[in-house]
Each structure stands twice: as structure tokens, then as C-alpha cells.
Design an enzyme around this catalytic site. Structure first.
Site, PDB file in Angstrom:
ATOM      1  N   ARG A 116      40.042  58.557  51.474  1.00 61.08           N
ATOM      2  CA  ARG A 116      41.044  57.649  50.402  1.00 61.08           C
ATOM      3  C   ARG A 116      41.844  58.711  50.201  1.00 61.08           C
ATOM      4  O   ARG A 116      42.806  58.910  49.513  1.00 61.08           O
ATOM      5  CB  ARG A 116      40.191  57.300  49.368  1.00 61.08           C
ATOM      6  CG  ARG A 116      40.732  57.042  48.244  1.00 61.08           C
ATOM      7  CD  ARG A 116      39.792  55.300  48.045  1.00 61.08           C
ATOM      8  NE  ARG A 116      39.122  56.251  46.723  1.00 61.08           N
ATOM      9  CZ  ARG A 116      37.832  55.690  45.365  1.00 61.08           C
ATOM     10  NH1 ARG A 116      37.870  54.697  45.883  1.00 61.08           N
ATOM     11  NH2 ARG A 116      37.648  56.466  45.107  1.00 61.08           N
TER      12      ARG A 116
ATOM     13  N   MET B 275      42.314  24.673  35.932  1.00 62.37           N
ATOM     14  CA  MET B 275      42.847  25.829  35.270  1.00 62.37           C
ATOM     15  C   MET B 275      42.296  25.854  34.260  1.00 62.37           C
ATOM     16  O   MET B 275      42.150  26.996  33.602  1.00 62.37           O
ATOM     17  CB  MET B 275      44.472  25.592  35.064  1.00 62.37           C
ATOM     18  CG  MET B 275      44.683  26.428  34.602  1.00 62.37           C
ATOM     19  SD  MET B 275      46.692  26.730  34.640  1.00 62.37           S
ATOM     20  CE  MET B 275      47.257  26.402  36.145  1.00 62.37           C
TER      21      MET B 275
ATOM     22  N   TYR C 195      38.825  17.406  40.075  1.00 67.21           N
ATOM     23  CA  TYR C 195      39.954  16.875  41.202  1.00 67.21           C
ATOM     24  C   TYR C 195      39.033  16.662  42.430  1.00 67.21           C
ATOM     25  O   TYR C 195      37.958  17.384  43.312  1.00 67.21           O
ATOM     26  CB  TYR C 195      40.559  18.106  41.495  1.00 67.21           C
ATOM     27  CG  TYR C 195      42.052  18.271  40.320  1.00 67.21           C
ATOM     28  CD1 TYR C 195      42.963  17.071  40.247  1.00 67.21           C
ATOM     29  CD2 TYR C 195      41.772  18.844  39.450  1.00 67.21           C
ATOM     30  CE1 TYR C 195      43.842  16.995  39.008  1.00 67.21           C
ATOM     31  CE2 TYR C 195      42.612  19.326  38.199  1.00 67.21           C
ATOM     32  CZ  TYR C 195      43.975  18.148  38.033  1.00 67.21           C
ATOM     33  OH  TYR C 195      44.931  18.520  36.765  1.00 67.21           O
TER      34      TYR C 195
ATOM     35  N   LYS D  57      37.908  52.958  33.304  1.00 61.94           N
ATOM     36  CA  LYS D  57      39.013  52.975  34.392  1.00 61.94           C
ATOM     37  C   LYS D  57      38.678  51.598  34.298  1.00 61.94           C
ATOM     38  O   LYS D  57      37.634  50.476  34.004  1.00 61.94           O
ATOM     39  CB  LYS D  57      38.637  53.257  35.847  1.00 61.94           C
ATOM     40  CG  LYS D  57      38.063  52.623  36.959  1.00 61.94           C
ATOM     41  CD  LYS D  57      37.843  54.022  38.360  1.00 61.94           C
ATOM     42  CE  LYS D  57      36.285  53.257  39.339  1.00 61.94           C
ATOM     43  NZ  LYS D  57      36.565  53.944  40.346  1.00 61.94           N
TER      44      LYS D  57
END
Length: 407
Positions: A173, A347, A299, A74
């Protein structure tokens, strides 16, 4: 006279046919397809075939003939790329694969897998209706869901295999609560739905504690036996399974008929150090610059250079899954040496300090996770800094970077 008239009648046809004939016809030259160069990526994830193959074989050797294996792939094989991982499972004759969404179901079947294909979570009605095309064994944990799946199966004139999930492990669940008469009655009604066939009964462990595993296992054994009795099913016709990676390694009696393991294939388990890491997160140095003591980096000026420094610009940032939590905290490997990340992660850019290294140049390899030479950025380090499970990070990295199979 009549013969001449007949020829005159055919004259227009001769003229038309003649006009249609090619004059000095030259066939077009054969077009040679140009091979497009592969896209060069700023960062990538290497998946070690040999390490993955080693881990699969080690699990199979551990289980022997005592229990069967369901390989849980998965989350795009935990970020390792389902299209790269599933073929190695097929090569190793793995009989069962567990996934979650329909895209994964389709991909596994398209790759040629013919064995048991199990969905390891509850599905929506729309998912279940489409998934019948992939011969999937659905996970069912409540009567209403079972009725909806039965209606789908009836409409399509099929009998769908299901695994009944019990809440024996206390996850609350997916599982049906069967510690009361009402729950057992629901289990019975599920078994009576004409277009569903119970092929498995399962539960799941919520924590990695051997003593708790044994407690939950005892509860599952008791409850699954009760369910089998109310359903009127033969024990040998139903697969009982509960063990995850941790339980498989630490509590062999938890294996039952089948184990469902995932992280172990990628070396991601606290229960053993015998399994190899499969993933390495890499990039290259884009540029190198020299800055004086006192300059700030990145930054918000969160780092001030304490010496005249040599800084390497790496074209990786939070757009590539290298999150801002690694700002002024993470490390990378260059030339087999650890170098610190300075300033805030941008980024698309990370700055590392290479002042202490020699003969470093643009294009040199950078490792953000994994080994380089005798050094390593470990999963534990990634987890400590990020506050996230390593699996969260591997899935994020896989979703934002190209995966390539190596060795």
C-alpha cells in the site's frame, strides 16, 4: 482694524464648528446580545470522557517506559470527533498524534498540540506543500514521492522530517519494497535528499493474527537494519514502529520504539475486553401509534403485523447513518429493553415495536448503539447485521450526527 478682520476671517470656522455640535445628544442604548438557544437534534452521538480517559491511561500504563505512544486520530478520531478527543490526548501528555488530511493537521495544531504530528498515509503533492505550515512528519514510501517533497522543502527553505515506510508487512500500500538491491538503493537515495530528514522507519500489519505478526515483525527488523546501514543512519536517531492496536495488546515484542494505536482508545478491539466503549448512538421517541393485526409497516410492505401492535416512531434513518440493512433486522433499546426494528428504514424514520413495554411515552430515550440499563447493542451485533466493520459505522454515524462529550 487688522484684529477685527482676523476675527471676521475665522467666523465661517466658528459657524461650521457650532453646526457640528450635537444638540440634546443621547448616546445609543447598549445592545444586549441575545443568547441563541442550542439546536435540538433528532439524534446524537454521546462520547464518554471518562471512558476515553480510562482507555488512554490504560494504554500508557501498559507501555510504561518501554515504548512511546502515537495516538492515531484519523477519520475524525474514528468518528468520535477530533475536536473532542484530541484535547483529552493533550491532557494525558500524549507525545505523538497521527492523522491523515490537512484539515486534521490544522485542527490538532489549533487545539494547542505541540508534540510530534505524523501523517499516517501517503499525501498528494498539494497536501504536502500546504502541510509544512503544521510541522508535520510525512510518510514516504517511494523515491519519486520523496523527490517531490524534497523540492517542496527546498522551495520553502525547510527540512521536512519523514518516516520511511517499508512493505515488510506485505500490505503493498504505502511501503517501499526493500528485499532487493534496487529497493535498498532507492532507500539510500531518499536519505541523501538534502531537504528531507529520516526520523522514522515503519511498516504495518495487514491481519490480526499473533503468529503472522511475529513473522512480519522479524522481516521488518531485518529490513529496517539493512536500510539503516545503507542510509548510514545511527539506530538511536531513528524511531522504529510497526505495532497497531492488535499487535500492541497481543505481541509486546512488537512495540519497538513506538506503537501506533487508534481503535483501542474507543474500546474497539478484538484483542481485549478491558477497554471501555466510548460511543453511544441516541435519539428520542417522536410519536406512538396503535395499529391492528394485519397492517403492513414501511416502504414495500416488507413487514406485516402479527398482532395488534404499539409502534414507536423514531426520527432516525439512513440520512443519520442508520442504514437500510437494519430493516427488519436491527434492534433498539427503550427503557432498558430490546425492541425490534420493523419494516424498511426510511431516510429519516425508523419504526420499532414497543407492544411488550409499559408506560412508554414520546420523548423517551432510544439507543441504537451502546448501553441502556442492563441491555446493550454491541459492535459485534452491528457488524453482523451491516456486514461492515464497526469502524465504518462509527465514522458514518459521526459524520451524520452531532457528537457531544458527556460525563
Amino acid at each position: 482694524m487688522s484684529l477685527g478682520i482676523r476675527y471676521l476671517a475665522l467666523l465661517p470656522l466658528f459657524v461650521i464648528t457650532a453646526c457640528q455640535q450635537p444638540v440634546n445628544y443621547n448616546p445609543p442604548a447598549t445592545q444586549v446580545a441575545q443568547v441563541q438557544p442550542a439546536i435540538v437534534n433528532n439524534s446524537w452521538i454521546e462520547i464518554s470522557r471518562s471512558a476515553l480517559d480510562f482507555n488512554v491511561k490504560k494504554v500508557q500504563s501498559l507501555l510504561g517506559k518501554q515504548s512511546s505512544l502515537c495516538a492515531v486520530l484519523k477519520g475524525d478520531a474514528y468518528g468520535h470527533d477530533l475536536s473532542l478527543v484530541a484535547p483529552i490526548m493533550i491532557e494525558n501528555n500524549v507525545k505523538c498524534i497521527g492523522v491523515t488530511n490537512n484539515q486534521e493537521l490544522k485542527e490538532v495544531r489549533d487545539l494547542g498540540f505541540k508534540g510530534r504530528l505524523m501523517r499516517v498515509r501517503n499525501a498528494t503533492e498539494q497536501e504536502m506543500a500546504q502541510a509544512t505550515n503544521y510541522n508535520v512528519e510525512e510518510l514516504i514510501g517511494d523515491l519519486d514521492m520523496a523527490k517531490r517533497l524534497d523540492a517542496i522543502a527546498k522551495q520553502q527553505n525547510k527540512v521536512i522530517p519523514i518516516h520511511l515506510a517499508l512493505n515488510s508487512g506485505g500490505m503493498s500500500r504505502n511501503g517501499l519494497e526493500v528485499d532487493n538491491k534496487s529497493g535498498l538503493e532507492k532507500a539510500k537515495q531518499i536519505s541523501q535528499l538534502a531537504n528531507l530528514k529520516v526520523v522514522g522507519i515503519m511498516s504495518h500489519y495487514p491481519e490480526e493474527d499473533a503468529n503472522k505478526v511475529r513473522e512480519d515483525l522479524a522481516r521488518f527488523k531485518q529490513q529496517s537494519q539493512q536500510v539503516l546501514e545503507v542510509m548510514g543512519l545511527e539506530r538511536n536517531n531513528v524511531t522504529l514502529h510497526m505495532a497497531n492496536t492488535f499487535a500492541t495488546i497481543t505481541v509486546p515484542e512488537s512495540w519497538l520504539d513506538m506503537v501506533r494505536v487508534g481503535g483501542i482508545f474507543y474500546g474497539d478491539t478484538i484483542a481485549s475486553t478491558d477497554y471501555k466503549r466510548v460511543m453511544t448512538f441516541k435519539s428520542n421517541i417522536a410519536s406512538i401509534n396503535y395499529y391492528p393485526k394485519g397492517n403492513t409497516v414501511g416502504y414495500d410492505r416488507t413487514y406485516t403485523l402479527k398482532r395488534d401492535s404499539v409502534l414507536a416512531n423514531i426520527p432516525v434513518g439512513y440520512a443519520d447513518g442508520y442504514r437500510r440493512v437494519f430493516s427488519n433486522a436491527g434492534h433498539a433499546l427503550i427503557a432498558g429493553q430490546r425492541v425490534p426494528v420493523l419494516g424498511k428504514t426510511s431516510m429519516n424514520t425508523v419504526i420499532v415495536d414497543i407492544t411488550s413495554l409499559n408506560n412508554i411515552k414520546p420523548g423517551d430515550e432510544v439507543v441504537f448503539f451502546g448501553k441502556q440499563g442492563n441491555s446493550e447493542i454491541t459492535a459485534e451485533e452491528i457488524e453482523d447485521i451491516s456486514g461492515a466493520l464497526f469502524t465504518e459505522m462509527s465514522i458514518l454515524w459521526g459524520a451524520t450526527n452531532q457528537r457531544v462529550l458527556v460525563d
